[in-house]
Design a protein around this motif. Structure first.
Motif, mmCIF file in Angstrom:
data_model
loop_
_atom_site.group_PDB
_atom_site.id
_atom_site.type_symbol
_atom_site.label_atom_id
_atom_site.label_comp_id
_atom_site.label_asym_id
_atom_site.label_seq_id
_atom_site.Cartn_x
_atom_site.Cartn_y
_atom_site.Cartn_z
ATOM 1 N N MET A 65 0.759 -1.112 -0.055
ATOM 2 C CA MET A 65 0.140 -0.310 -0.117
ATOM 3 C C MET A 65 0.868 1.234 -0.120
ATOM 4 S SD MET A 65 -3.278 1.186 0.049
ATOM 5 C CE MET A 65 -4.426 0.324 1.083
ATOM 6 N N HIS A 66 1.910 1.194 0.870
ATOM 7 C CA HIS A 66 2.761 2.351 0.870
ATOM 8 C C HIS A 66 3.426 2.636 -0.547
ATOM 9 C CE1 HIS A 66 6.497 4.704 1.628
ATOM 10 N NE2 HIS A 66 5.879 5.247 2.537
ATOM 11 N N GLU A 67 3.960 1.595 -1.000
ATOM 12 C CA GLU A 67 4.614 1.751 -2.332
ATOM 13 C C GLU A 67 3.459 2.292 -3.361
ATOM 14 O OE1 GLU A 67 6.714 -0.882 -6.002
ATOM 15 O OE2 GLU A 67 6.108 -1.803 -4.004
ATOM 16 N N ALA A 68 2.153 1.934 -3.420
ATOM 17 C CA ALA A 68 1.194 2.451 -4.248
ATOM 18 C C ALA A 68 1.073 3.789 -4.064
ATOM 19 C CB ALA A 68 0.015 1.488 -4.079
ATOM 20 N N LYS A 69 1.209 4.478 -2.978
ATOM 21 C CA LYS A 69 0.947 5.776 -2.763
ATOM 22 C C LYS A 69 1.855 6.504 -3.329
ATOM 23 C CE LYS A 69 -1.072 5.440 1.986
ATOM 24 N NZ LYS A 69 -0.841 5.941 3.428
ATOM 25 N N SER A 70 3.120 6.272 -3.241
ATOM 26 C CA SER A 70 4.318 6.695 -3.969
ATOM 27 C C SER A 70 4.300 6.640 -5.489
ATOM 28 C CB SER A 70 5.713 6.331 -3.286
ATOM 29 O OG SER A 70 6.022 5.200 -3.314
ATOM 30 N N ARG A 71 3.611 5.902 -5.900
ATOM 31 C CA ARG A 71 3.733 5.488 -7.438
ATOM 32 C C ARG A 71 2.424 5.567 -7.961
ATOM 33 N NH1 ARG A 71 5.875 -0.072 -8.806
ATOM 34 N NH2 ARG A 71 5.650 1.070 -10.691
ATOM 35 N N LEU A 72 1.426 6.363 -7.556
ATOM 36 C CA LEU A 72 0.155 6.376 -8.015
ATOM 37 C C LEU A 72 -0.207 6.870 -9.187
ATOM 38 C CD1 LEU A 72 -3.022 5.901 -7.100
ATOM 39 C CD2 LEU A 72 -2.902 8.038 -6.281
#
Length: 73
Positions: free
Chosen positions: A1-8
């Motif tokens: 989820m954290h990675e998705a936030k930074s790569r949205l």
């Protein structure tokens, strides 16, 4: 989820191009990212005159009912 936030933005672009984007949380699928598409209004009666039902469509067929265990005596 954290990675998705930074790569949205990148994930959004992939989804827009038709790739399946699934965001996981704690190692399990959590969200699927899909592009927004305008929906066209449905037009009632589009198939009028193209679909025909036989006159006995609603009549019960004992053989079919038996297959589903409906005529248990």
């Amino acid at each position: 989820m954290h990675e998705a936030k930074s790569r949205l933005s990148q994930l959004g672009e992939l989804a827009w191009r038709g790739e399946r984007v699934v965001i996981s949380r704690a190692g399990k699928p959590y969200l699927e990212l899909i592009p927004y598409r305008e929906r066209k209004a449905r037009k009632p009666g589009l198939l009028k005159g193209k679909i025909h039902l036989s006159d006995d469509f609603d009549e019960a067929d004992d053989a079919v009912i038996d297959l589903f265990g409906g005529n248990q005596a």
